[in-house]
Design an enzyme around this catalytic site. Structure first.
Site, mmCIF file in Angstrom:
data_model
loop_
_atom_site.group_PDB
_atom_site.id
_atom_site.type_symbol
_atom_site.label_atom_id
_atom_site.label_comp_id
_atom_site.label_asym_id
_atom_site.label_seq_id
_atom_site.Cartn_x
_atom_site.Cartn_y
_atom_site.Cartn_z
ATOM 1 N N ASP A 161 -9.379 7.052 8.611
ATOM 2 C CA ASP A 161 -10.296 5.979 8.224
ATOM 3 C C ASP A 161 -10.416 4.922 9.307
ATOM 4 O OD1 ASP A 161 -11.955 4.648 6.170
ATOM 5 O OD2 ASP A 161 -10.380 3.123 6.179
ATOM 6 N N HIS A 212 -13.943 3.387 8.054
ATOM 7 C CA HIS A 212 -13.136 2.202 7.755
ATOM 8 C C HIS A 212 -13.501 1.647 6.382
ATOM 9 C CE1 HIS A 212 -10.641 -0.867 10.209
ATOM 10 N NE2 HIS A 212 -10.309 -0.951 8.936
ATOM 11 N N ALA A 271 -4.354 3.042 8.075
ATOM 12 C CA ALA A 271 -3.732 1.782 8.492
ATOM 13 C C ALA A 271 -4.364 1.240 9.773
ATOM 14 C CB ALA A 271 -2.228 1.984 8.661
ATOM 15 N N ARG A 272 -3.821 1.612 10.923
ATOM 16 C CA ARG A 272 -4.303 1.117 12.205
ATOM 17 C C ARG A 272 -4.471 2.282 13.162
ATOM 18 N NH1 ARG A 272 -5.695 -2.162 9.493
ATOM 19 N NH2 ARG A 272 -5.003 -4.322 9.233
ATOM 20 N N ILE A 330 0.835 -1.206 0.000
ATOM 21 C CA ILE A 330 0.000 0.000 0.000
ATOM 22 C C ILE A 330 0.870 1.256 0.000
ATOM 23 C CG2 ILE A 330 -1.745 1.311 1.267
ATOM 24 C CD1 ILE A 330 -2.760 -1.392 2.368
ATOM 25 N N GLU A 339 -14.762 1.884 17.148
ATOM 26 C CA GLU A 339 -15.600 1.874 15.953
ATOM 27 C C GLU A 339 -16.900 1.147 16.248
ATOM 28 O OE1 GLU A 339 -13.399 0.327 12.623
ATOM 29 O OE2 GLU A 339 -11.751 1.757 12.858
#
Length: 328
Positions: A257, A281, A232-233, A151, A262
């Site tokens: 994102d 996400h 990513a995280r 990525i 969440e």
């Protein structure tokens, strides 16, 4: 007939591949782990997305021969327990890479062009908003990429070839030849990258040594016009420190994102910051990426059930001692 439990919805193409090969596909009645643990007992395979697969569910799956992770991150799967039981875990490391890379660049554009405030201005009749300073171009700016996997490399290509950006990378494992192939320069330290970048895009996995890479100290190194992007995280960023940096104007904005919680809590301070662009996400959620991930899951499940080594094993070392259809 082998049975595959699908914890969360996947693209129909993956289901069709499994069904055509003689695998019965069952949809879990709920993605919560208590339900999955009750419904997985007679299953030979399972496909899970961000719900993961916990210890209890893996223990309950007495016939399980393969766990398919629809995506890259496996932090919600009890990998250690699956390894102890010799259950292979496959994943799809490249299926959504281009989708996520495009999303990262989109977020940089959205923050730099102030897309959301501009949209709001049109809807409320505030055409004088166009006189506000601070809109940014990407052309000629420096993109700092933290982590240079698939990525990160695709993001570098889009930025350099599409927007004429200079790309700098912090990734100790990246080889010089790989950097050169993507017109990228090496940054020896994260601090150096943050200090010289106009946009910082995070592309590292969640590990003990990557937790809160972006914190109060490192945010203070960034330019006041800089944009931070995280597809990513969530735990790569200290959210409280980011909120403080955005509220004070220490950096220009952020595109997020992924989040510590969440769905995002209604009282999260991120909800009220106009300098943030947020998506739920969805970076890897294009139709193309979802089809590719579902197909890769299905194909690798079929390989495992046929005794063939799949391409993408989370713990390759267990393959030779893997659980067979007779159970463990």
């Amino acid at each position: 007939m082998p049975v595959c439990l699908i914890v969360q919805p996947i693209h129909p193409s993956g289901v069709e591949r499994l069904t055509a090969a003689g695998v019965e596909c069952r949809m879990a009645s709920s993605p919560d782990m208590a339900t999955v643990a009750r419904e997985i007992a007679d299953c030979d395979a399972v496909i899970t997305r961000n719900a993961g697969l916990d210890t209890a569910a893996i223990t309950a799956a007495r016939r399980l021969q393969v766990i398919a992770n629809h995506g890259i991150g496996t932090n919600k799967i009890d990998v250690a327990h699956a390894t102890d039981l010799a259950i292979p875990i496959i994943f799809t490391p490249s299926a959504n890479a281009r989708s996520v890379a495009e999303h990262a660049i989109m977020m940089a554009l959205a923050v730099g062009k102030r897309l959301l405030p501009s949209d709001h201005a049109v809807r409320t009749g505030d055409w004088d908003y166009r006189y506000q300073p601070g809109l940014q171009e990407l052309f000629g700016k420096t993109l700092g990429i933290v982590g240079f996997g698939t990525i990160g490399r695709l993001t570098a290509d889009i930025a350099s070839k599409g927007f004429g950006m200079r790309v700098v990378v912090h990734s100790p494992s990246a080889e010089d030849a790989m950097l050169a192939a993507h017109d990228a320069e090496r940054c020896g330290t994260l601090d150096d990258l943050l200090a010289q970048s106009d946009v910082v895009s995070l592309h590292q996995p969640s590990r003990l040594d990557t937790r809160h890479l972006i914190n109060a100290r490192t945010l203070a190194l960034m330019r006041p016009t800089a944009i931070l992007v995280n597809t990513a995280r969530a735990d790569l960023i200290d959210t409280a420190a980011l909120v403080a940096a955005l509220e004070s104007g220490q950096i220009a904005g952020a595109g997020l994102d992924v989040f510590d919680q969440e769905p995002l809590a209604a009282d999260s301070p991120l909800q009220h910051l106009s300098r943030v662009v947020m998506t739920p996400h969805t970076a890897g959620g294009t139709d193309e990426a979802l089809k590719a991930a579902a197909d890769q899951c299905a194909d690798q499940i079929l390989q495992v059930l046929a005794g063939q080594r799949p391409a993408h094993l989370v713990r390759p070392a267990i393959w030779d001692r893997r659980r067979t259809q007779t159970g463990a």
